[in-house]
Enzyme design. Structure first.
Site, PDB file in Angstrom:
ATOM      1  CB  CYS A 109      -0.898  -0.022   1.234  1.00  0.00           C
ATOM      2  SG  CYS A 109      -1.937   1.428   1.403  1.00  0.00           S
ATOM      3  CB  CYS A 111      -0.732   4.667   3.669  1.00  0.00           C
ATOM      4  SG  CYS A 111      -1.614   3.131   3.936  1.00  0.00           S
TER       5      CYS A 111
END
Length: 201
Positions: A109, A111
């Site tokens: 991901c 993030c």
């Protein structure tokens, strides 16, 4: 939207971003910091991975990511001393130890690349705060069995990656899910973890 159409759009988007990164690579090399270049490399590697996944004849079968493609994501943590848990036995052994254990659930991901992994580096670089006895990691989407076993240890909490879980004497005492990571920055997440370490570590 049909699955085939969705897969085609995802593949085209990842290929487009990859092409743009390659076209502007020379300019970025001259103007971008070393850390940002590392992040750029991770984005390129991720886009290659997505392109290959959705170019595969079987688009619906869940399979681990290629170890080669996610190696940079894992190296960001292992290079600063975070121990990988590769098997269910590794997970059980780590969580069965007394004291404090921080589990970092790593992932592909964005993030994780921009917030979670940098937060781990920041908290380890902070020499003033308390630290857990050990920091370990599982990679969601790669070490499937190890990740599943870890999630059995926190069965009441929905799967979330990236995420952080702090255990003390084999019991979960603090958890930061993805939605509390992706809307913040690395400094804020590191500060949260250091505050918890101050109280429990």
């Amino acid at each position: 939207m049909a699955d085939l159409e969705r897969s085609s759009l995802i593949k085209q988007n990842s290929l487009c971003r990859l092409t743009q990164a390659v076209l502007f690579n020379e300019k970025l090399w001259e103007t971008t910091s070393t850390y940002n270049l590392l992040q750029l490399r991770n984005v390129i590697v991720f886009d290659i991975s997505i392109y290959l996944i959705f170019s595969s004849p079987s688009k619906t079968k869940v399979m681990p990511y290629s170890p080669l493609l996610i190696k940079p994501f894992k190296d960001e943590l292992t290079s600063i001393g975070v121990k990988e848990l590769l098997t269910p036995e590794d997970v059980d052994k780590a969580l069965d130890q007394p004291g404090t254990t921080l589990v970092v659930v790593n992932s592909v991901c964005g993030c994780a690349a921009g917030i979670a992994r940098p937060a781990v580096r920041k908290l380890l670089d902070d020499e003033s705060g308390h630290k857990p006895d050990r920091i370990v990691t599982v990679f969601a989407g790669q070490e499937l069995e190890a990740t599943a076993r870890f999630r059995q240890h926190i069965a009441d909490i929905p799967p979330s990656s990236p995420s952080f879980a702090l255990f003390k004497d084999k019991e979960l005492i603090y958890f930061i899910p993805k939605h509390r990571i992706e809307s913040r920055d690395a400094n804020a997440v590191a500060s949260d973890l250091l505050s918890v370490f101050e109280e429990y570590a």
